[in-house]
Write an enzyme that holds these catalytic residues in place. Structure first.
Site, PDB file in Angstrom:
ATOM      1  N   ASN A  25       0.817  -1.218   0.000  1.00 17.23           N
ATOM      2  CA  ASN A  25       0.000   0.000   0.000  1.00 17.23           C
ATOM      3  C   ASN A  25       0.847   1.263   0.000  1.00 17.23           C
ATOM      4  OD1 ASN A  25      -2.464  -1.276  -0.149  1.00 17.23           O
ATOM      5  ND2 ASN A  25      -2.726  -1.370   2.068  1.00 17.23           N
ATOM      6  N   GLU A  51      -5.750  13.579 -21.010  1.00 12.72           N
ATOM      7  CA  GLU A  51      -4.828  14.419 -21.772  1.00 12.72           C
ATOM      8  C   GLU A  51      -3.418  13.836 -21.753  1.00 12.72           C
ATOM      9  OE1 GLU A  51      -3.602  19.116 -22.041  1.00 12.72           O
ATOM     10  OE2 GLU A  51      -5.362  18.513 -20.887  1.00 12.72           O
TER      11      GLU A  51
END
Length: 104
Positions: A25, A51
């Protein structure tokens, strides 16, 4: 992100013999934080993920973004390692720093 790749990075780069969820994690949190930094802060470099994909992948057949992160250093190495921009750029493209296992 791929579990097999995360376990490999944790064992090989971070030198954790038996990685647990906390170790995995931490890597995921760092990568997601770095990837989304341009979305969270004001500035001229703000772009969204679509983008990124449009600008970085100019060929329609090559449309999968792979995540990589460098430098990934163990706690014992972080104080005495010095990396140049060229070293880090080369490390990002090494298969051992990719967060997805795939055939090369």
């Amino acid at each position: 992100l791929d579990n097999e790749a995360l376990h490999h990075i944790t064992r090989e780069n971070l030198k954790v013999a038996f990685p647990d969820y906390r170790n995995l994690n931490e890597i995921i949190a760092q990568v997601v934080s770095s990837t989304t930094a341009s979305l969270r802060f004001e500035g001229s470099l703000n772009v969204d993920v679509n983008e990124f994909q449009t600008n970085l992948v100019p060929y329609p057949r090559i449309h999968f973004m792979l995540t990589s992160y460098a430098p990934l250093l163990s706690a014992s190495r972080v104080t005495h390692e010095q990396n140049s921009v060229a070293d880090m750029t080369n490390a990002v493209f090494q298969q051992g720093n990719m967060l997805t296992k795939c055939d090369a």
